[in-house]
Design a protein around this motif. Structure first.
Motif, PDB file in Angstrom:
ATOM      1  N   GLN A  27       0.825  -1.198   0.000  1.00 56.84           N
ATOM      2  CA  GLN A  27       0.000   0.000   0.000  1.00 56.84           C
ATOM      3  C   GLN A  27       0.859   1.248   0.000  1.00 56.84           C
ATOM      4  O   GLN A  27       0.591   2.221  -0.701  1.00 56.84           O
ATOM      5  N   PHE A  28       1.895   1.227   0.799  1.00 53.53           N
ATOM      6  CA  PHE A  28       2.732   2.399   0.913  1.00 53.53           C
ATOM      7  C   PHE A  28       3.449   2.697  -0.400  1.00 53.53           C
ATOM      8  O   PHE A  28       3.548   3.841  -0.834  1.00 53.53           O
ATOM      9  N   ILE A  29       3.924   1.653  -0.998  1.00 51.16           N
ATOM     10  CA  ILE A  29       4.607   1.827  -2.283  1.00 51.16           C
ATOM     11  C   ILE A  29       3.645   2.372  -3.323  1.00 51.16           C
ATOM     12  O   ILE A  29       3.989   3.222  -4.142  1.00 51.16           O
ATOM     13  N   ALA A  43       2.576  10.873  -0.938  1.00 57.46           N
ATOM     14  CA  ALA A  43       2.516   9.930   0.180  1.00 57.46           C
ATOM     15  C   ALA A  43       2.416  10.685   1.500  1.00 57.46           C
ATOM     16  O   ALA A  43       1.626  10.338   2.379  1.00 57.46           O
ATOM     17  N   GLU A  44       3.204  11.711   1.611  1.00 61.70           N
ATOM     18  CA  GLU A  44       3.188  12.467   2.858  1.00 61.70           C
ATOM     19  C   GLU A  44       1.855  13.181   3.049  1.00 61.70           C
ATOM     20  O   GLU A  44       1.319  13.250   4.162  1.00 61.70           O
ATOM     21  N   GLU A  45       1.309  13.672   1.958  1.00 56.64           N
ATOM     22  CA  GLU A  45       0.015  14.355   2.055  1.00 56.64           C
ATOM     23  C   GLU A  45      -1.049  13.405   2.566  1.00 56.64           C
ATOM     24  O   GLU A  45      -1.876  13.760   3.416  1.00 56.64           O
ATOM     25  N   ILE A  46      -1.009  12.223   2.035  1.00 59.24           N
ATOM     26  CA  ILE A  46      -2.001  11.242   2.451  1.00 59.24           C
ATOM     27  C   ILE A  46      -1.825  10.887   3.917  1.00 59.24           C
ATOM     28  O   ILE A  46      -2.788  10.789   4.678  1.00 59.24           O
ATOM     29  N   ALA A  91      -1.634   1.193   7.495  1.00 59.08           N
ATOM     30  CA  ALA A  91      -1.229   1.198   8.906  1.00 59.08           C
ATOM     31  C   ALA A  91      -1.658  -0.114   9.560  1.00 59.08           C
ATOM     32  O   ALA A  91      -2.729  -0.233  10.149  1.00 59.08           O
ATOM     33  N   LYS A  92      -0.780  -1.084   9.445  1.00 63.55           N
ATOM     34  CA  LYS A  92      -1.148  -2.434   9.860  1.00 63.55           C
ATOM     35  C   LYS A  92      -1.440  -2.593  11.335  1.00 63.55           C
ATOM     36  O   LYS A  92      -2.466  -3.158  11.727  1.00 63.55           O
TER      37      LYS A  92
ATOM     38  N   LEU B 118     -12.721  -4.153  -2.410  1.00 62.72           N
ATOM     39  CA  LEU B 118     -12.321  -4.130  -1.013  1.00 62.72           C
ATOM     40  C   LEU B 118     -11.156  -3.195  -0.811  1.00 62.72           C
ATOM     41  O   LEU B 118     -10.181  -3.218  -1.561  1.00 62.72           O
ATOM     42  N   LYS B 119     -11.264  -2.418   0.260  1.00 60.52           N
ATOM     43  CA  LYS B 119     -10.138  -1.551   0.567  1.00 60.52           C
ATOM     44  C   LYS B 119      -9.125  -2.375   1.344  1.00 60.52           C
ATOM     45  O   LYS B 119      -9.497  -3.129   2.246  1.00 60.52           O
ATOM     46  N   PRO B 120      -7.876  -2.174   1.094  1.00 67.79           N
ATOM     47  CA  PRO B 120      -7.253  -1.170   0.239  1.00 67.79           C
ATOM     48  C   PRO B 120      -7.413  -1.517  -1.254  1.00 67.79           C
ATOM     49  O   PRO B 120      -7.233  -2.659  -1.638  1.00 67.79           O
TER      50      PRO B 120
END
Lengths: 142, 573
Positions: A27-29, A43-46, A91-92, B118-120
């Motif tokens: 997700q982060f990537i 990314a930072e904005e989100i 954010a796991k 589904l999210k994400p």
């Protein structure tokens, strides 16, 4: 490359966020990949949006748990939102804590809810700190 | 970015420009989705509230192609929103949630969701959403076509390859209803039994549809609105929403016809004959549209190479609306079609007005104004086709050829979305020739359809068929043009890829517009009275057949109550 080289540090930190399960790598990537000229710091904005949203949600949860009787239905709704929000940046740990809280909520276990809320807040605080540091480093590196 | 409709796979402009409305109360996701969709080259509008979304949708009907909504919205249940959108706007809706529980997903599908994400959510999932739009469009066209009594014949030549283009329809029983994957247009019940459900979907039987079309024609296409149609139709159990949704589909369908027509004309060689001739053996593209010939027979509408040029077919003079079928036999597959197309930007609010005997029902006329730039003269030169020059006149009969923007060189294979301009509108009015419909239906440029550059790849082949230019059907562009560019483009694309040629055979009491597309995709417009037209085997003979019919039959008045220009079907051969 020098280990202390800022770029290296950035990479290292990023990697540990993933490895330690704070942030979902995929997700982060994906967020990073959305960055472009129009949004170079997407990314930072989100992530920043996530902070705002989370703060609001946490506040709502606290308010619910303070009231008596506890409105578990509404709590469930909020937790659902929080989960959704967490998934946006991957954010796991925060998400897992939310899931736990939600279980107590379905069981209408006030005590369990309150305890788990603390866990959620804690995970959130840790993550926020780490991410803030991370992005600071990213900005420094340019 | 091109806003193409459904282009063939060869054309990679579609689905760029797809207009997506995203509804999510989560600001983080809203922003992410917006960004992702933009990366897919879609046009994105975001909304944080369901009611805002509904407002936007209602304000701009046909302003969006697809809606993506989260299931959990604070002001309205996502499923409810889904229902509203499906009913009122009949758009494909994709649901999203962080919760993937089967029961929820099932509920979504039951309420009519095309998909449940589904999210994400990953970008690749969003890239594919255009399929839902595409699918829906195809189905819509088919629905209406089957209602119109068309039968489609699949062009054997293209086979499955064409299916990408979305325009080949296999021959099917017109009464056959297809279940769509995400929405069923037809319920089991026959007459929209209101008791059922949240869906309240109405079965649009052929009769009902004919009533609808009749009402539309009576009112005048430019003035049509769901309420008025509903009043005229006098079907007690039918709701305004039902009509609105059906009207929307109908408009899309008509715009598609138009595109096909344009495509066809630009693609195929069109033989132009003097349209004013009654029996023009062939089809003439009449230069001056204004004249209303009483001999409807002429009705040759020709859209040549992207100029939707509609010849004014004897309009009012006919007491009964007669359907003209004009067929233009083409001896050669079009090839180098060179068209000088006027600058699309000059297109006025594209309206194609046809005044002709093409069946204005109830005395109203179908005005087809070619949407085109004001400069009509377009020269098309086909290698084998005589040059036809269309003069665009400003009378009502003129065709504003919105499609006249064919690029001069046929080598242009893709549709330039930006050229697609206003879609011609068909206005049914009893006014006489001097009406220029454009004014009324000026649609924003956005809805304009420009002549599509013909995509030659497909069509150019050896079509022995003729290209009747019957823009009548095409010109049935809805008034008001709510058609979005995308839909126009889509149909355009489809058309282009398939190379539609239209035939307008005239038959006794029947007007058939045959659109031969590329490989003779022809949709049989009109009634089932002439079953022979449905015969796939007839394809190769159609031109002649129609040609003859044209020759002989144009004077046949058709029963106005039954046919209207709009009811021309597309005959896909």
């Amino acid at each position: 490359m020098d280990r202390n080289h800022p770029q290296h540090q950035v990479l290292h930190m990023r990697r540990s966020l993933f490895d330690q399960g704070y942030i979902d790598k995929e997700q982060f990537i994906q967020l990073e990949e959305l960055q472009d000229d129009a949004n170079p710091n997407f990314a930072e904005e989100i992530v920043t949006l996530f902070y705002t949203d989370s703060a609001r949600l946490i506040q709502n949860i606290e308010q619910i748990l303070v009231n008596r009787p506890i409105d578990f239905a509404r709590l469930d709704d909020i937790l659902h939102q929080f989960k959704g929000s967490s998934s946006s940046i991957g954010a796991k740990k925060v998400k897992e804590a939310c899931t736990q809280l939600r279980e107590y909520c379905s069981a209408e276990n006030a005590e369990g809810c309150m305890r788990t809320l603390q866990l959620v807040k804690q995970e959130y605080a840790v993550l926020k700190r780490k991410l803030e540091t991370y992005f600071q480093m990213v900005r420094q590196v340019g | 970015m091109m806003e193409n409709g459904f282009s063939s796979p060869r054309n990679d402009t579609f689905p760029a420009g797809l207009r997506v409305l995203v509804v999510d109360d989560d600001p983080t996701w809203l922003k992410i989705l917006e960004k992702m969709l933009k990366k897919c080259s879609y046009e994105v509008t975001t909304c944080g509230l369901a009611r805002d979304a509904l407002c936007l949708l209602r304000e701009k009907k046909d302003g969006y192609d697809i809606v993506i909504s989260d299931v959990n919205m604070p002001d309205m249940d996502g499923f409810k929103l889904l229902e509203h959108v499906g009913l009122e706007m009949d758009l494909p809706v994709i649901m999203m949630s962080v919760d993937g529980e089967t029961s929820r997903v099932m509920k979504g599908v039951q309420h009519g969701a095309c998909d449940y994400l589904l999210k994400p959510i990953r970008m690749k999932e969003l890239r594919n959403i255009w399929q839902h739009v595409f699918r829906k469009r195809i189905h819509e066209v088919r629905d209406i076509e089957s209602l119109e009594g068309f039968e489609s014949i699949q062009m054997p030549r293209y086979g499955s390859d064409q299916s990408d283009d979305g325009y080949l329809f296999t021959g099917e029983d017109p009464t056959m209803r297809k279940r769509k994957d995400c929405e069923s247009k037809y319920d089991e019940r026959d007459c929209g039994d209101p008791s059922s459900s949240k869906k309240a979907r109405v079965v649009w039987s052929v009769d009902l549809h004919q009533k609808f079309v009749k009402a539309v024609n009576q009112i005048g296409f430019d003035k049509v609105g769901p309420k008025r149609i509903l009043d005229l139709m006098n079907v007690p159990w039918l709701t305004r929403e039902n009509v609105a949704s059906h009207l929307q589909k109908y408009r899309l369908y008509l715009s598609r016809l138009q595109k096909e027509n344009e495509l066809k004309t630009s693609a195929g060689g069109i033989k132009h004959t003097d349209s004013s001739k009654d029996s023009a053996g062939g089809f003439g593209l009449q230069n001056s549209m204004n004249s209303h010939h009483n001999d409807v027979s002429n009705g040759s509408y020709g859209f040549s190479g992207g100029n939707s040029f509609v010849q004014n077919l004897n309009p009012k003079s006919l007491d009964c609306e007669k359907k003209e079928i004009v067929s233009v036999p083409i001896t050669e597959t079009k090839r180098a079609l060179t068209v000088d197309i006027p600058n699309p930007r000059k297109v006025r609010s594209s309206q194609i007005g046809f005044e002709s005997s093409f069946a204005p029902l109830g005395g109203s006329q179908v005005d087809f104004t070619a949407f085109a730039s004001t400069t009509i003269p377009t020269r098309y030169s086909w290698s084998d086709v005589p040059e036809v020059q269309f003069r665009h006149e400003s009378k009502s009969t003129q065709l504003e050829d919105g499609f006249s923007q064919l690029p001069p060189s046929r080598s242009q294979h893709h549709i330039q979305a930006d050229h697609i301009k206003p879609v011609p509108s068909i206005s049914f009015s009893s006014s006489t020739a001097d009406r220029s419909n454009h004014a009324n239906h000026a649609t924003s440029t956005e809805s304009a359809i420009d002549p599509l550059p013909v995509q030659t790849k497909n069509h150019v082949t050896n079509h022995q068929a003729f290209d009747p230019l019957s823009t009548t059907a095409l010109s049935l562009k809805n008034q008001g043009f709510n058609l979005s560019c995308i839909s126009d483009l889509e149909s355009t694309q489809r058309n282009i890829s398939s190379g539609i040629e239209t035939l307008l055979p005239s038959l006794d009491e029947d007007i058939k517009f045959c659109w031969l597309q590329g490989d003779y995709l022809a949709m049989n417009l009109g009634l089932q009275d002439f079953p022979e037209y449905y015969d796939p085997g007839i394809v190769s003979e159609v031109p002649i057949h129609l040609y003859d019919a044209l020759r002989h039959d144009y004077d046949n008045p058709c029963d106005p109550t039954e046919y209207s220009l709009i009811e021309q079907g597309l005959f896909i051969v």
